[in-house]
Write a protein that holds these residues in place. Structure first.
Motif, PDB file in Angstrom:
ATOM      1  N   THR A   1     -22.618  10.719 -57.261  1.00 41.88           N
ATOM      2  CA  THR A   1     -23.682  10.772 -57.876  1.00 41.88           C
ATOM      3  C   THR A   1     -24.622  11.935 -57.779  1.00 41.88           C
ATOM      4  O   THR A   1     -25.027  12.726 -58.646  1.00 41.88           O
ATOM      5  CB  THR A   1     -24.691   9.577 -57.753  1.00 41.88           C
ATOM      6  N   LYS A   2     -24.918  12.568 -56.618  1.00 46.64           N
ATOM      7  CA  LYS A   2     -25.771  13.788 -56.369  1.00 46.64           C
ATOM      8  C   LYS A   2     -25.060  14.923 -56.905  1.00 46.64           C
ATOM      9  O   LYS A   2     -25.867  15.537 -57.546  1.00 46.64           O
ATOM     10  CB  LYS A   2     -26.075  13.588 -54.744  1.00 46.64           C
ATOM     11  N   GLN A   3     -23.914  15.113 -56.570  1.00 46.06           N
ATOM     12  CA  GLN A   3     -23.062  16.290 -56.967  1.00 46.06           C
ATOM     13  C   GLN A   3     -23.176  16.428 -58.446  1.00 46.06           C
ATOM     14  O   GLN A   3     -23.227  17.256 -59.032  1.00 46.06           O
ATOM     15  CB  GLN A   3     -21.693  16.195 -56.464  1.00 46.06           C
ATOM     16  N   SER A   4     -22.877  15.083 -58.968  1.00 47.61           N
ATOM     17  CA  SER A   4     -22.865  15.096 -60.590  1.00 47.61           C
ATOM     18  C   SER A   4     -24.227  15.451 -61.216  1.00 47.61           C
ATOM     19  O   SER A   4     -23.962  16.159 -62.280  1.00 47.61           O
ATOM     20  CB  SER A   4     -22.192  13.886 -61.010  1.00 47.61           C
ATOM     21  N   TRP A   5     -25.117  15.098 -60.832  1.00 48.49           N
ATOM     22  CA  TRP A   5     -26.416  15.378 -61.120  1.00 48.49           C
ATOM     23  C   TRP A   5     -26.626  16.784 -60.932  1.00 48.49           C
ATOM     24  O   TRP A   5     -27.308  17.524 -62.063  1.00 48.49           O
ATOM     25  CB  TRP A   5     -27.647  14.761 -60.506  1.00 48.49           C
ATOM     26  N   ASP A   6     -26.315  17.539 -59.775  1.00 48.92           N
ATOM     27  CA  ASP A   6     -26.459  18.833 -59.869  1.00 48.92           C
ATOM     28  C   ASP A   6     -25.880  19.678 -60.703  1.00 48.92           C
ATOM     29  O   ASP A   6     -26.167  20.561 -61.116  1.00 48.92           O
ATOM     30  CB  ASP A   6     -26.189  19.285 -58.411  1.00 48.92           C
ATOM     31  N   ASP A   7     -24.524  19.095 -61.034  1.00 45.08           N
ATOM     32  CA  ASP A   7     -23.625  19.799 -61.899  1.00 45.08           C
ATOM     33  C   ASP A   7     -24.119  19.967 -63.473  1.00 45.08           C
ATOM     34  O   ASP A   7     -24.191  20.802 -64.101  1.00 45.08           O
ATOM     35  CB  ASP A   7     -22.291  19.209 -62.219  1.00 45.08           C
ATOM     36  N   LEU A   8     -24.916  18.788 -63.723  1.00 42.47           N
ATOM     37  CA  LEU A   8     -25.619  18.511 -64.757  1.00 42.47           C
ATOM     38  C   LEU A   8     -26.748  19.657 -65.097  1.00 42.47           C
ATOM     39  O   LEU A   8     -26.957  20.127 -66.322  1.00 42.47           O
ATOM     40  CB  LEU A   8     -26.215  17.103 -64.763  1.00 42.47           C
ATOM     41  N   VAL A   9     -27.515  19.588 -63.850  1.00 41.67           N
ATOM     42  CA  VAL A   9     -28.676  20.501 -64.017  1.00 41.67           C
ATOM     43  C   VAL A   9     -28.171  21.771 -64.304  1.00 41.67           C
ATOM     44  O   VAL A   9     -28.654  22.977 -65.109  1.00 41.67           O
ATOM     45  CB  VAL A   9     -29.389  20.519 -62.666  1.00 41.67           C
ATOM     46  N   HIS A  10     -27.004  22.332 -63.465  1.00 42.81           N
ATOM     47  CA  HIS A  10     -26.501  23.618 -63.840  1.00 42.81           C
ATOM     48  C   HIS A  10     -25.768  23.683 -64.993  1.00 42.81           C
ATOM     49  O   HIS A  10     -26.276  25.022 -65.547  1.00 42.81           O
ATOM     50  CB  HIS A  10     -25.275  23.686 -62.862  1.00 42.81           C
ATOM     51  N   ARG A  11     -25.550  23.110 -65.971  1.00 44.20           N
ATOM     52  CA  ARG A  11     -25.060  23.075 -67.184  1.00 44.20           C
ATOM     53  C   ARG A  11     -26.076  23.243 -68.278  1.00 44.20           C
ATOM     54  O   ARG A  11     -25.947  23.942 -69.054  1.00 44.20           O
ATOM     55  CB  ARG A  11     -24.008  21.879 -67.361  1.00 44.20           C
ATOM     56  N   HIS A  12     -27.439  22.505 -67.756  1.00 45.03           N
ATOM     57  CA  HIS A  12     -28.295  22.531 -68.961  1.00 45.03           C
ATOM     58  C   HIS A  12     -29.535  23.203 -68.651  1.00 45.03           C
ATOM     59  O   HIS A  12     -30.275  23.473 -69.642  1.00 45.03           O
ATOM     60  CB  HIS A  12     -28.854  21.055 -69.158  1.00 45.03           C
ATOM     61  N   ALA A  13     -29.857  23.758 -67.406  1.00 40.84           N
ATOM     62  CA  ALA A  13     -30.912  24.393 -67.414  1.00 40.84           C
ATOM     63  C   ALA A  13     -30.843  25.778 -68.007  1.00 40.84           C
ATOM     64  O   ALA A  13     -30.011  26.491 -68.152  1.00 40.84           O
ATOM     65  CB  ALA A  13     -31.103  24.727 -65.906  1.00 40.84           C
ATOM     66  N   PRO A  14     -32.070  26.129 -68.630  1.00 38.20           N
ATOM     67  CA  PRO A  14     -32.013  27.212 -69.653  1.00 38.20           C
ATOM     68  C   PRO A  14     -31.900  28.711 -68.755  1.00 38.20           C
ATOM     69  O   PRO A  14     -31.248  29.602 -69.246  1.00 38.20           O
ATOM     70  CB  PRO A  14     -33.460  27.258 -70.393  1.00 38.20           C
ATOM     71  N   ASP A  15     -32.556  28.646 -67.507  1.00 39.92           N
ATOM     72  CA  ASP A  15     -32.029  29.835 -66.848  1.00 39.92           C
ATOM     73  C   ASP A  15     -32.128  29.722 -65.374  1.00 39.92           C
ATOM     74  O   ASP A  15     -32.475  28.324 -64.851  1.00 39.92           O
ATOM     75  CB  ASP A  15     -33.433  30.787 -66.927  1.00 39.92           C
ATOM     76  N   ALA A  16     -31.666  30.519 -64.468  1.00 38.13           N
ATOM     77  CA  ALA A  16     -31.460  30.350 -63.136  1.00 38.13           C
ATOM     78  C   ALA A  16     -32.855  29.968 -62.420  1.00 38.13           C
ATOM     79  O   ALA A  16     -32.981  29.109 -61.430  1.00 38.13           O
ATOM     80  CB  ALA A  16     -31.074  31.505 -62.312  1.00 38.13           C
ATOM     81  N   ALA A  17     -33.760  30.529 -62.623  1.00 42.08           N
ATOM     82  CA  ALA A  17     -35.423  30.045 -62.047  1.00 42.08           C
ATOM     83  C   ALA A  17     -35.447  28.562 -62.333  1.00 42.08           C
ATOM     84  O   ALA A  17     -35.893  27.868 -61.236  1.00 42.08           O
ATOM     85  CB  ALA A  17     -36.399  30.924 -62.587  1.00 42.08           C
ATOM     86  N   THR A  18     -35.358  28.026 -63.385  1.00 44.52           N
ATOM     87  CA  THR A  18     -35.639  26.560 -63.662  1.00 44.52           C
ATOM     88  C   THR A  18     -34.718  25.706 -63.029  1.00 44.52           C
ATOM     89  O   THR A  18     -35.036  24.896 -62.353  1.00 44.52           O
ATOM     90  CB  THR A  18     -35.445  26.374 -65.255  1.00 44.52           C
ATOM     91  N   ARG A  19     -33.467  25.996 -63.048  1.00 48.13           N
ATOM     92  CA  ARG A  19     -32.375  25.632 -62.363  1.00 48.13           C
ATOM     93  C   ARG A  19     -32.837  25.475 -60.834  1.00 48.13           C
ATOM     94  O   ARG A  19     -32.705  24.171 -60.232  1.00 48.13           O
ATOM     95  CB  ARG A  19     -31.181  26.286 -62.556  1.00 48.13           C
ATOM     96  N   ASP A  20     -33.220  26.444 -60.290  1.00 52.39           N
ATOM     97  CA  ASP A  20     -33.500  26.151 -58.792  1.00 52.39           C
ATOM     98  C   ASP A  20     -34.652  25.444 -58.513  1.00 52.39           C
ATOM     99  O   ASP A  20     -34.770  24.904 -57.545  1.00 52.39           O
ATOM    100  CB  ASP A  20     -33.633  27.787 -58.158  1.00 52.39           C
ATOM    101  N   ALA A  21     -35.901  25.650 -59.622  1.00 55.53           N
ATOM    102  CA  ALA A  21     -37.072  24.877 -59.226  1.00 55.53           C
ATOM    103  C   ALA A  21     -36.563  23.411 -59.273  1.00 55.53           C
ATOM    104  O   ALA A  21     -37.422  22.746 -58.478  1.00 55.53           O
ATOM    105  CB  ALA A  21     -38.013  25.270 -60.247  1.00 55.53           C
ATOM    106  N   ILE A  22     -35.645  22.896 -60.233  1.00 57.37           N
ATOM    107  CA  ILE A  22     -35.430  21.571 -60.350  1.00 57.37           C
ATOM    108  C   ILE A  22     -34.650  20.974 -59.055  1.00 57.37           C
ATOM    109  O   ILE A  22     -35.250  20.125 -58.515  1.00 57.37           O
ATOM    110  CB  ILE A  22     -34.687  21.208 -61.584  1.00 57.37           C
TER     111      ILE A  22
END
Lengths: 395, 320
Positions: free
Chosen positions: A107-128
């Motif tokens: 579950t955790k890994q899949s969520w992380d993947d999802l965030v990687h895919r949908h985050a608009p930029d690297a900064a947002t992704r890392d902040a999430i």
């Protein structure tokens, strides 16, 4: 709609066997109450399909017993699909026509993947990913588990890598939760409160005055916590479009004609109730019920004609019968005791077998494939065991 | 083993799906009530199964007496929130409950631990108010129970101020007091239930403050034969020989004996497979964990009759 339903029913009625079902569908989702053997049944079905039908078959499971991993000849398997080595089949004398793959839901890994895919930029992704609430929500938020299972299924199916995907559903409080998970997730991201939470703090103060219940929420949870939530969702909001689009696509996959559901149950009363509930829920949503698999069913010979009288006679006439046994392995009084135990044990099990037969007859009113797996007196420890179980439901 | 399990004030009964968690919760509550304790049994999963175990109509958030000394209710977090607010907020809330209810689901989902704390909090509140001698909770299954029991801590970590935060202190005091609160894990002597029981016992210790009160092993099959009798049975079941013992017996009783011998064989090998798992459970549980055994009941149904029988067995195990 009614027409579609009727057509579906007809289609289901002519499906006939698990073998045909697995040959005709691309996604087969196993569901049912906890502890009924969903994981094992799903693995057995996938193994059978790989052996007999060929193609690339994936079993996507949630929380397999270590023995199941071993049974598939895998040391461990994770979020990444792993091929069950051909040697594992060779070891049990089987030459499969296709390939069997296995993957587990992380579950955790899949969520992380999802965030990687949908985050608009690297900064947002890392902040999430770094947000403490993120971890809590993805870990503790019950629906997040259901959603991610369906999301992962969609992703794998859309990749076009497999001919057949057999899925085992997560243990939920309620078996239908995962059906609603994609929709709930979409609702969640488009809800009014989320919009309110994520507007800049100053305008929130204004709206707060006009909406007293927000102040109640504030009193219960504290404004700091609401701020934390707001900050997190503000970040998450950036993924909104991608997310909702995705949730809709997941729902479409579940409704697709190539997808079918297999309801697994034992003949105990609570799981059966849940199975019936689930069958109704599928129909209501216009989803395809492919089969009902009854697991851990007592063998039919418990109900064989004449056995009740014979068992009673073993108990009542044990002394006389003990004397008649050829080559007894002990003194007559011990043989008599064994005969009484044997008779009584049979009569005990027969009570359960009769109850099961009754329940089964009620379930059989549904016009779909019903298959039963007898009570195995041993644990399944290898691929041979899985295939042995698979044979029971195949035709 | 003494009766002290029922001297606690709050028991959370959990277990892997399918092991008979609700049966054990219902039976423990019945047993306590039969021994004069004013008992509340509460169902957390809103499946409405609990009612079946007492053959009563559907339960609701408002508890009702279902037998002497025995009260039953089912958890509804929205109702729990309303009750909590009307008890805690000194302003009349009636007007606000409507819109609050609509957004409740969202708040509860968005804020991890809120739903859980409303569930656990209700029972802890009843303990604090001393409304009952014993509260038995038919809790969520092993996979979710630590999340539920750890909710007060999670809230303490996440929420710095506010009413919910203020409430976590006394909740943790009751939860963490072994004299008052304990978890009962129900297991069946099978591979996965045993695995999950052992994992849960470890996680209870690391993730929650709640004490493990007992492990109940449900559906233990009877031992049919002693070792020497097993040899006799093997000889009886041997299909070779012309006529075989089964043939002779079938002839003598005028009915098929082979399926009856097969039935006993199944019972023997099932018991043998399961005893391996049972041994592993016993060996790997922390020393001194009370273990209670409930036999497999060969029954027509899972209603009030079964609940009563299981309560009797539990009573024997507890030394009543």
């Amino acid at each position: 709609m009614a027409k579609a339903k009727a057509a579906r029913k007809k289609q289901a009625a002519t499906t006939g066997s698990i073998e045909q079902l697995l040959a005709a569908k691309e996604i087969v989702i196993h569901c049912g109450s906890g502890g009924v053997g969903k994981t094992t049944t799903a693995a057995a079905a996938a193994a059978m399909a790989a052996v007999h039908h060929g193609g690339k078959v994936l079993v996507l499971t949630v929380d397999p017993a270590r023995r199941l991993a071993n049974a598939l000849g895998l040391e461990s398997f994770g979020n990444v699909e792993t091929r069950v080595p051909p040697e594992a089949f060779a070891a049990v004398g089987v030459e499969p026509r296709g390939e069997l793959w296995a993957a587990m839901l992380d579950t955790k890994q899949s969520w992380d993947d999802l965030v990687h895919r949908h985050a608009p930029d690297a900064a947002t992704r890392d902040a999430i990913l770094a947000n403490p609430l993120y971890k809590n929500i993805t870990g503790r938020f019950v629906q997040s588990h259901d959603y991610i299972a369906m999301e992962r299924l969609y992703e794998i199916h859309a990749s076009g890598t497999y001919d057949l995907i057999v899925v085992d559903t997560p243990p939920t409080r309620n078996a239908i939760d995962f059906l609603e998970a994609p929709e709930r997730m979409a609702d969640f991201f488009s809800s009014r409160l989320l919009r309110w939470l994520t507007v800049p703090a100053r305008s929130r103060v204004l709206s707060m005055a006009s909406k007293p219940f927000y102040s109640v929420a504030d009193r219960i949870l504290g404004s700091k916590f609401l701020e934390d939530i707001a900050e997190f969702f503000l970040l998450f909001q950036t993924m909104y479009d991608g997310f909702v689009e995705r949730a809709k696509a997941v729902t479409r996959t579940l409704e697709d004609r190539r997808t079918t559901f297999v309801v697994v149950s034992t003949l105990e009363s609570a799981p059966v109730r849940e199975a019936e509930f689930f069958i109704d829920a599928l129909e209501e949503r216009g989803l395809h019920l492919g089969a009902v698999v009854l697991n851990k069913v007592l063998p039919a010979w418990f109900l064989e004609r004449g056995t009740t009288g014979a068992a009673k006679a073993l108990v009542a006439r044990s002394d006389e019968l003990a004397a008649a046994v050829p080559d007894p392995a002990g003194p007559p009084e011990q043989v008599a005791r064994v005969l009484r135990e044997v008779g009584e044990s049979f009569l005990n099990f027969q009570v359960v077998a009769k109850r099961e037969a009754e329940t089964r007859a009620e379930l059989a009113a549904a016009p779909d494939v019903i298959a039963s797996i007898p009570y195995f007196d041993h644990d399944i420890t290898d691929l041979a065991g899985l295939l042995e179980l698979g044979e029971q439901i195949w035709r | 083993m003494t009766t002290e399990l029922l001297d606690r004030r709050l028991l959370f009964v959990t277990g892997k799906g399918g092991v008979g968690k609700t049966t054990i919760a219902a039976s423990l509550a019945l047993l306590a009530a039969q021994h004069g304790k004013r008992t509340l049994v509460g169902e957390v999963d809103a499946k409405g199964n609990l009612a079946d175990f007492f053959e009563i109509g559907p339960t609701s958030f408002q508890e009702r007496e279902v037998a002497d000394n025995l009260f039953a209710m089912s958890m509804d977090t929205e109702e729990s929130l309303k009750e909590y607010l009307s008890l805690q907020l000194k302003v009349p809330l009636v007007a606000r409950i409507g819109p609050l209810a609509r957004t409740f689901d969202f708040v509860a989902n968005a804020a991890p631990g809120v739903k859980e704390i409303l569930t656990v909090g209700k029972f802890l509140w009843e303990v604090r108010e001393r409304s009952y001698d014993l509260i038995v909770v038919d809790a969520v299954a092993t996979g979710h129970i630590t999340g539920q029991l750890a909710a007060p801590q999670a809230i303490q970590e996440l929420v710095q101020v506010g009413m919910v935060r203020d409430q976590t202190g006394w909740m943790l005091d009751i939860l963490g007091d072994p004299a008052q609160t304990g978890v009962v894990v129900v297991a069946a002597p099978e591979e996965m239930p045993v695995n999950e029981t052992l994992e849960l016992v470890e996680r209870l210790g690391t993730e929650t403050v709640v004490d493990l009160a007992a492990v109940v092993v449900n559906r233990v099959l009877p031992e049919l034969f002693s070792r020497s009798e097993e040899e006799i049975f093997d000889a009886l079941a041997d299909p070779s020989g012309d006529p075989s013992p089964a043939d002779v017996l079938s002839e003598a009783v005028g009915g098929p004996v082979r399926p009856i011998l097969d039935g006993a064989q199944l019972a023997v090998s099932l018991r043998r497979t399961r005893s391996v798992h049972l041994t592993r459970l016993r060996d790997e549980l922390p020393e001194g964990t009370p273990l209670l055994y409930v036999p497999y009941l060969f029954q027509r149904s899972h209603g009030a009759r079964a609940t009563r029988q299981v309560a009797e067995h539990l009573g024997e195990e507890l030394g009543f």
